[in-house]
Structures are given as structure tokens and as C-alpha cells.
Design a protein around this motif. Structure first.
Motif, mmCIF file in Angstrom:
data_model
loop_
_atom_site.group_PDB
_atom_site.id
_atom_site.type_symbol
_atom_site.label_atom_id
_atom_site.label_comp_id
_atom_site.label_asym_id
_atom_site.label_seq_id
_atom_site.Cartn_x
_atom_site.Cartn_y
_atom_site.Cartn_z
ATOM 1 N N VAL A 54 0.851 -1.194 0.000
ATOM 2 C CA VAL A 54 0.000 0.000 0.000
ATOM 3 C C VAL A 54 0.885 1.240 0.000
ATOM 4 N N VAL A 55 0.588 2.164 -0.912
ATOM 5 C CA VAL A 55 1.273 3.460 -0.938
ATOM 6 C C VAL A 55 0.259 4.534 -0.555
ATOM 7 N N VAL A 56 0.541 5.237 0.533
ATOM 8 C CA VAL A 56 -0.314 6.331 0.996
ATOM 9 C C VAL A 56 0.185 7.611 0.331
ATOM 10 N N MET A 57 -0.731 8.350 -0.325
ATOM 11 C CA MET A 57 -0.381 9.590 -1.018
ATOM 12 C C MET A 57 -1.147 10.755 -0.405
ATOM 13 N N LEU A 58 -0.417 11.719 0.161
ATOM 14 C CA LEU A 58 -1.036 12.852 0.844
ATOM 15 C C LEU A 58 -0.878 14.126 0.028
ATOM 16 N N HIS A 59 -2.001 14.674 -0.404
ATOM 17 C CA HIS A 59 -2.004 15.867 -1.246
ATOM 18 C C HIS A 59 -1.558 17.105 -0.483
ATOM 19 N N GLY A 60 -1.286 18.178 -1.224
ATOM 20 C CA GLY A 60 -0.920 19.450 -0.633
ATOM 21 C C GLY A 60 -2.108 20.388 -0.511
ATOM 22 N N CYS A 61 -1.837 21.615 -0.114
ATOM 23 C CA CYS A 61 -2.887 22.620 0.023
ATOM 24 C C CYS A 61 -3.529 22.914 -1.331
ATOM 25 N N GLU A 62 -4.800 23.254 -1.288
ATOM 26 C CA GLU A 62 -5.584 23.584 -2.477
ATOM 27 C C GLU A 62 -5.681 22.424 -3.464
ATOM 28 N N GLN A 63 -5.466 21.216 -2.973
ATOM 29 C CA GLN A 63 -5.608 20.020 -3.794
ATOM 30 C C GLN A 63 -6.615 19.083 -3.142
ATOM 31 N N VAL A 135 4.035 -1.023 3.642
ATOM 32 C CA VAL A 135 3.281 0.227 3.559
ATOM 33 C C VAL A 135 4.264 1.383 3.421
ATOM 34 N N TYR A 136 3.945 2.317 2.541
ATOM 35 C CA TYR A 136 4.826 3.441 2.225
ATOM 36 C C TYR A 136 3.989 4.712 2.187
ATOM 37 N N ALA A 137 4.617 5.862 2.392
ATOM 38 C CA ALA A 137 3.872 7.121 2.387
ATOM 39 C C ALA A 137 4.659 8.191 1.651
ATOM 40 N N ALA A 138 3.943 8.956 0.812
ATOM 41 C CA ALA A 138 4.541 10.061 0.069
ATOM 42 C C ALA A 138 3.592 11.244 0.113
ATOM 43 N N LEU A 161 9.565 6.453 3.285
ATOM 44 C CA LEU A 161 8.798 7.682 3.136
ATOM 45 C C LEU A 161 9.318 8.499 1.954
ATOM 46 N N ALA A 162 8.468 9.425 1.484
ATOM 47 C CA ALA A 162 8.879 10.385 0.460
ATOM 48 C C ALA A 162 8.289 11.748 0.803
ATOM 49 N N SER A 163 9.144 12.761 0.849
ATOM 50 C CA SER A 163 8.736 14.116 1.220
ATOM 51 C C SER A 163 9.092 15.076 0.092
ATOM 52 N N HIS A 164 8.081 15.735 -0.486
ATOM 53 C CA HIS A 164 8.302 16.691 -1.577
ATOM 54 C C HIS A 164 7.858 18.080 -1.102
ATOM 55 N N ASP A 165 8.818 18.989 -0.916
ATOM 56 C CA ASP A 165 8.542 20.358 -0.474
ATOM 57 C C ASP A 165 7.800 20.391 0.861
ATOM 58 N N GLY A 166 8.227 19.559 1.772
ATOM 59 C CA GLY A 166 7.615 19.530 3.092
ATOM 60 C C GLY A 166 8.463 20.237 4.128
ATOM 61 N N THR A 167 8.048 20.122 5.384
ATOM 62 C CA THR A 167 8.777 20.692 6.511
ATOM 63 C C THR A 167 9.236 19.580 7.447
ATOM 64 N N GLN A 168 10.206 19.888 8.233
ATOM 65 C CA GLN A 168 10.706 18.971 9.248
ATOM 66 C C GLN A 168 9.602 18.603 10.241
ATOM 67 N N TYR A 169 9.659 17.393 10.735
ATOM 68 C CA TYR A 169 8.791 17.018 11.853
ATOM 69 C C TYR A 169 9.049 17.965 13.026
ATOM 70 N N TYR A 170 7.965 18.332 13.732
ATOM 71 C CA TYR A 170 8.062 19.206 14.910
ATOM 72 C C TYR A 170 8.869 20.462 14.568
ATOM 73 N N SER A 171 8.414 21.158 13.528
ATOM 74 C CA SER A 171 9.150 22.335 13.059
ATOM 75 C C SER A 171 8.840 23.589 13.863
ATOM 76 N N THR A 172 7.792 23.535 14.701
ATOM 77 C CA THR A 172 7.438 24.663 15.561
ATOM 78 C C THR A 172 6.828 24.127 16.851
ATOM 79 N N LYS A 321 13.532 -0.501 -2.965
ATOM 80 C CA LYS A 321 14.679 -0.932 -2.155
ATOM 81 C C LYS A 321 14.210 -1.497 -0.810
ATOM 82 N N TYR A 322 12.976 -1.134 -0.434
ATOM 83 C CA TYR A 322 12.445 -1.553 0.870
ATOM 84 C C TYR A 322 11.165 -2.365 0.714
ATOM 85 N N GLY A 323 11.107 -3.147 -0.375
ATOM 86 C CA GLY A 323 10.085 -4.188 -0.474
ATOM 87 C C GLY A 323 8.853 -3.912 -1.289
#
Length: 324
Positions: A54-63, A135-138, A161-172, A321-323
Motif C-alpha cells: 500500500v502506498v499512501v499519497m497525501l495531497h498538498g494545500c488547495e488540492q 506500507v509506504y507514504a509520500a 517515506l517520500a517528502s516533496h517540499d515539506g517541513t521537518q517534523y516538529y518544526s514549531t 529498495k524496501y520491499g
């Protein structure tokens, strides 16, 4: 004139039929954290007697889920790779721009929106014979930021995981400095964020949490500084996952490769971190001239740019690479 109109009508009919050709399964989360819908894509020819990744795909703002799937071409790749796609969708009642609320401290945890997504995942695994061990998430933008939260607080649930134009975990720590964080980078140092992530995972510690990172160097919204911070945070987080101690025992070497742009395509720098087992644990792509858009996405769609390297293809290669 009539011929031109007929051609345009035929083309429009083709585009409309193509837009509605994807057969999604629909689902909803209804619980203490509100109501959110999701879409599921089951690839053509999926073996019914075998558990599928399963690949989880999380959209961005205004999508939304459908737009994100179309722009990334993830359903086409799912047909080729025979994996299930879960597309959670933010409810505009909780964010008028349809952003995932990564900025809220309450969501940098195993509760709130991260729990909503994990419960959606559990339902999909049960209902469609998904493989919980693959299970994978992008994600893109706010979706990528949520992916980074999932990777820190639920590392046992994802293989990569895959992060495209995201922020660090616990960035604030408060969310009140949201604008400065977006424009200039996290206000929480990577070591503290990684230690917080290790605590958030509540003892559910795999040996590693691989991630591939993309960022547009010309992004007017998310500072490229975020990509460096995400790498640093996950480097320390993986060092903690290794043996519970931050002792820099988990990385062997770092490689840098420059790919020049040509034929109208953007060039990029690729950074690779390898652990002592020679696993490519972190990859980071810094893409020249790319704005706040999914690299290699469908042309003509907002927040997608076909001139960059194909992020979807590179992500799936990394997941393999991870299954996957």
C-alpha cells in the motif's frame, strides 16, 4: 468552423471520459477527530489471493485526492507495480485551504490527523487485503509535512517515506510562528525534533526509517532550507532508532551527484546517505529552477511541473529498495 467545433467537442468528450475513467473505491473516517474522506485505487489485475503493498499519497494545500493522483500519475504506476493506493483527503471544514494541519502541535503526535490517516490505513489493509508489512507514504507540501510526522510517530507502520517540499517534523513548538517557519525554515533544531520524534514513536522502533526528499530551489513558498532540515532530523532519528543512542553509528558515507539540465529539463543535485549495511537510507534531490510543484508532474496543472526529474518514478524506485 463546424468541423473545428466538432473536433473540439470530441476532444472535450475524450478529456472528460479520461478524467472519470479511474475507478476509485470511496471511504470515510468518522471519529473523535472529525470526518474525512479518502479514495482507494486498486490496480488492474491485482491478484486476489495475495496481499498487496500500500502506498499512501497525501495531497498538498488547495488540492484533493483525485487531483493529486492525476498530477503524480500514481494510478498508472500502481497498475504497473500492482500496489494499492490510499489517498486521504483533508476536509475543508478543518482547513479552508485543504492543507493538512502539520503546524498544530497536537498533530505532531500519535493523535489527531496522524491517527486519522493511520485508521484509514488500517481499514484499507483489512478491506482490500493489503500487506501491513509493506506500507509506504509520500506527500507534497502540507502532505509531505504530515508524512514526516507519520514517519516519526508511527515508524513501525511504514517501510519508507517520500517528502516533496515539506517541513521537518516538529518544526514549531507553538504554531504561532507559522509564516516564518514556512518562509525561512523550522524554528526547532533538528536534534530536539529527532529526540521528540523518538519519544513520539512510543517504543515502536524499527531499525530504520528511510526517506527520499525533494525540494524546488526556486520555491517561493517553502524555503529550500526545509530539505536540509528534514535530512538532518531523519539522520539523527535513524541514529536513535539504531540503538537508542545518538552516537553517529548509523551512517557510513555521503555521496553528492550533480545532474545538469538539458533539453528544457531542470538540473539537480542528488545527495545520498548510506548506512554501514550499505542501505541507501536517505536520498535528497535539490532541483534547480523548480518552484513549489511536484517534479515531473503532469503539465498544465497547478503545483505540478513536468520539467523536473520524475519524482513519482524516483520515489517508487526508492520504495522498491524496501520491499515495494
Amino acid at each position: 468552423m463546424k468541423t473545428r467545433i466538432a473536433i473540439l467537442l470530441t476532444l472535450l468528450a475524450t478529456l472528460v471520459s479520461t478524467a472519470y475513467a479511474i475507478d476509485y473505491k470511496e471511504g470515510s473516517y468518522v471519529g473523535i477527530y472529525g470526518v474525512r474522506n479518502y479514495k482507494v485505487y486498486l490496480p488492474k489485475g491485482l491478484p486476489k489471493n495475495e496481499k498487496a503493498p500500500v502506498v499512501v499519497m497525501l495531497h498538498g494545500c488547495e488540492q484533493n485526492a483525485a487531483i493529486f493522483a492525476e498530477g503524480t500519475r500514481i494510478t498508472e504506476w500502481a497498475d504497473k507495480g500492482k500496489f494499492i493506493v490510499l489517498l486521504p483527503e483533508q476536509n475543508p471544514a478543518y482547513n479552508s485551504y485543504k492543507c493538512w494541519n502539520w503546524v498544530l502541535p497536537a498533530n505532531n503526535s500519535r493523535y489527531g490527523e496522524p491517527q486519522v490517516i493511520v485508521e484509514m490505513l488500517d481499514e484499507v489493509l483489512r478491506k482490500y487485503n493489503g500487506d501491513k508489512n509493506r506500507v509506504y507514504a509520500a506527500g507534497m507540501s502540507s502532505g509531505a509535512s504530515m508524512v514526516n510526522i507519520l514517519g516519526n510517530c508511527f515508524p513501525d507502520r511504514f517501510q519508507a517515506l517520500a517528502s516533496h517540499d515539506g517541513t521537518q517534523y516538529y518544526s514549531t513548538t507553538t504554531g504561532l510562528d507559522f509564516a516564518d517557519v514556512v518562509l525561512y525554515g523550522a524554528s526547532v533544531a533538528a536534534p530536539l525534533a529527532a529526540e521528540t520524534g523518538y519519544a513520539c514513536s512510543a517504543g515502536h522502533h524499527p531499525s530504520k526509517m528511510p526517506i527520499i526528499i525533494f525540494h524546488g530551489m526556486a520555491s517561493p513558498l517553502m524555503s529550500p532550507a526545509h530539505a536540509f532540515q528534514i535530512e538532518s532530523e531523519f539522520k539523527i532519528f535513524n541514529d536513535l532508532l539504531d540503538n537508542g543512542t545518538r552516537d553517529t553509528s548509523y551512517f557510513l558515507e555521503k555521496d553528492v551527484k550533480f545532474v545538469a539540465g538539458k533539453n528544457g529539463k531542470y538540473g539537480y543535485n542528488k545527495y545520498t546517505l548510506v548506512n554501514p549495511s550499505k542501505d541507501v537510507l536517505i536520498e535528497r534531490y535539490m532541483i534547480n529552477d523548480l518552484g513549489h510543484a511536484w517534479s515531473g508532474g503532469v503539465a498544465g496543472m497547478a503545483y505540478f511541473d513536468p520539467k523536473g526529474p520524475d519524482a513519482t518514478a524516483l520515489i517508487l524506485e526508492f520504495f522498491k529498495k524496501y520491499g515495494l
